[in-house]
Design a protein around this motif. Structure first.
Motif, mmCIF file in Angstrom:
data_model
loop_
_atom_site.group_PDB
_atom_site.id
_atom_site.type_symbol
_atom_site.label_atom_id
_atom_site.label_comp_id
_atom_site.label_asym_id
_atom_site.label_seq_id
_atom_site.Cartn_x
_atom_site.Cartn_y
_atom_site.Cartn_z
ATOM 1 N N LYS A 1 -2.225 7.508 -0.739
ATOM 2 C CA LYS A 1 -3.542 7.803 -1.495
ATOM 3 C C LYS A 1 -3.538 7.617 -2.824
ATOM 4 O O LYS A 1 -4.516 6.994 -3.336
ATOM 5 C CB LYS A 1 -3.728 9.559 -1.012
ATOM 6 N N ASP A 2 -2.319 8.007 -3.491
ATOM 7 C CA ASP A 2 -2.250 7.362 -4.956
ATOM 8 C C ASP A 2 -2.377 5.870 -5.075
ATOM 9 O O ASP A 2 -3.073 5.601 -6.072
ATOM 10 C CB ASP A 2 -0.745 7.703 -5.392
ATOM 11 N N MET A 3 -1.888 5.159 -4.243
ATOM 12 C CA MET A 3 -2.190 3.685 -4.375
ATOM 13 C C MET A 3 -3.435 3.311 -4.224
ATOM 14 O O MET A 3 -4.100 2.265 -5.010
ATOM 15 C CB MET A 3 -1.032 2.789 -3.552
ATOM 16 N N ILE A 4 -4.302 3.955 -3.385
ATOM 17 C CA ILE A 4 -5.707 3.633 -3.163
ATOM 18 C C ILE A 4 -6.485 3.904 -4.240
ATOM 19 O O ILE A 4 -7.469 3.265 -4.413
ATOM 20 C CB ILE A 4 -6.106 4.199 -1.709
ATOM 21 N N LEU A 5 -6.153 5.219 -4.842
ATOM 22 C CA LEU A 5 -6.880 5.643 -5.968
ATOM 23 C C LEU A 5 -6.543 4.727 -7.180
ATOM 24 O O LEU A 5 -7.448 4.426 -8.005
ATOM 25 C CB LEU A 5 -6.407 7.050 -6.620
ATOM 26 N N ILE A 6 -5.355 4.188 -7.396
ATOM 27 C CA ILE A 6 -5.256 3.446 -8.867
ATOM 28 C C ILE A 6 -5.789 2.060 -8.212
ATOM 29 O O ILE A 6 -6.426 1.578 -9.446
ATOM 30 C CB ILE A 6 -3.502 3.036 -8.646
ATOM 31 N N ALA A 7 -5.671 1.399 -7.020
ATOM 32 C CA ALA A 7 -6.557 0.061 -6.900
ATOM 33 C C ALA A 7 -7.952 0.322 -7.023
ATOM 34 O O ALA A 7 -8.445 -0.435 -7.819
ATOM 35 C CB ALA A 7 -6.156 -0.296 -5.435
ATOM 36 N N GLY A 8 -8.480 1.487 -6.659
ATOM 37 C CA GLY A 8 -10.059 1.669 -6.710
ATOM 38 C C GLY A 8 -10.340 1.950 -8.183
ATOM 39 O O GLY A 8 -11.441 1.377 -8.812
ATOM 40 N N THR B 1 -10.227 8.036 -14.631
ATOM 41 C CA THR B 1 -9.590 9.232 -13.998
ATOM 42 C C THR B 1 -9.050 9.022 -12.662
ATOM 43 O O THR B 1 -7.950 9.610 -12.288
ATOM 44 C CB THR B 1 -11.003 10.082 -13.644
ATOM 45 N N LEU B 2 -9.453 7.990 -11.771
ATOM 46 C CA LEU B 2 -9.013 7.730 -10.409
ATOM 47 C C LEU B 2 -7.322 7.070 -10.720
ATOM 48 O O LEU B 2 -6.253 7.609 -10.056
ATOM 49 C CB LEU B 2 -9.520 6.515 -9.868
ATOM 50 N N ILE B 3 -7.166 6.216 -11.799
ATOM 51 C CA ILE B 3 -6.021 5.864 -12.024
ATOM 52 C C ILE B 3 -5.218 7.013 -12.624
ATOM 53 O O ILE B 3 -3.861 7.022 -11.944
ATOM 54 C CB ILE B 3 -6.068 4.725 -13.297
ATOM 55 N N ALA B 4 -5.548 7.761 -13.404
ATOM 56 C CA ALA B 4 -4.686 8.895 -13.814
ATOM 57 C C ALA B 4 -4.268 9.703 -12.706
ATOM 58 O O ALA B 4 -3.079 10.257 -12.392
ATOM 59 C CB ALA B 4 -5.449 9.879 -14.829
ATOM 60 N N GLU B 5 -5.294 10.130 -11.636
ATOM 61 C CA GLU B 5 -4.978 10.911 -10.706
ATOM 62 C C GLU B 5 -3.721 10.188 -9.632
ATOM 63 O O GLU B 5 -3.108 10.762 -9.099
ATOM 64 C CB GLU B 5 -6.291 11.164 -9.596
#
Length: 249
Positions: A90-97, A205-209
């Motif tokens: 999930k973290d990697m998907i959020l960072i990529a997105g 924000t997505l990257i930070a999450e």
């Protein structure tokens, strides 16, 4: 069937449904802004169709993901550790997105600030986005936002029918609001820059999450609402000045 009837008679289930619908609609604002800006790059005759297809495919994707909730929940399990933080899928998907969203918003801001360089846009190619490229990019962002919202939904209710109804309601709102929002953004150039700034903030924000820094969503949407209110006041002021000038002549 009996379980669904039992849910319909449970006040807690109705409260969970209303809460989840509101959450899905609010989270869908991010997606809708991106869809509006992206489809406005298409030829006028293809814009409405692209929005409908993109949002329709997003609905299918979300319903399919709801059918794999057991797998989705496992995406929060750490895969590896770096700098003392365990990164999950999930973290990697959020960072990529987030990176994707920051890159797209930055390129479009550059295009708006430097209109002479009209050959580059959100796709990085032709002056107009191709139909298939627009749909593809809508689905990429939909995947990121869908996984995030579904994991949040699982934490709010264990009942799949409630999640399905909430997703259907949110996507219906998106379908109804997509074209009016896109038309409003296109007619007001300053709104375009504000919307791009929102996308830049959401991407960050997505990257930070994904990096493990929790950013309360309420702060983000409060900032967006305040900025939108200021811009509305600016628009009202500009219209008033133009009317006064017209009356003076």
């Amino acid at each position: 069937m009996d379980s669904i009837l039992a849910l319909m008679q449970d006040p807690a289930a109705w409260i969970a449904l209303v809460t989840l619908v509101v959450m899905e609609v609010v989270l869908g604002i991010d997606n809708l802004i991106f869809i509006s800006i992206l489809t406005n790059k298409l030829p006028p005759e293809h814009r409405v169709q692209a929005r409908r297809i993109g949002i329709g495919l997003a609905l299918i994707m979300r319903l399919a993901l709801l059918g794999t909730i057991a797998w989705i929940v496992k995406l929060t399990n750490p895969v590896f550790e770096l700098f003392g933080h365990g990164f999950s899928w999930k973290d990697m998907i959020l960072i990529a997105g987030g990176l994707f969203l920051v890159w797209k918003a930055t390129k479009e801001i550059h295009h708006n600030v430097d209109p002479v360089d009209h050959k580059e846009d959100m796709v990085g190619g032709a002056a107009l986005t191709s139909f298939s490229a627009a749909i593809g990019q809508i689905l990429i962002l939909d995947l990121v936002f869908s996984i995030d919202s579904i994991i949040t939904a699982v934490g709010m209710t264990p009942h799949l029918p409630i999640m399905v109804v909430a997703v259907l309601a949110a996507v219906t709102v998106m379908l109804l609001a997509a074209t009016p929002l896109a038309n409003f953004i296109e007619k007001n150039p300053t709104i375009v820059m504000l919307a791009l700034a929102f996308l830049l903030m959401i991407g960050t924000t997505l990257i930070a999450e994904g990096m493990g820094f929790h950013v309360p969503k309420g702060y983000i949407y409060a900032a967006m609402a305040f900025s939108a209110l200021v811009e509305v006041l600016n628009m009202v002021s500009r219209n008033a000045r133009q009317k006064n000038k017209g009356a003076g002549h």
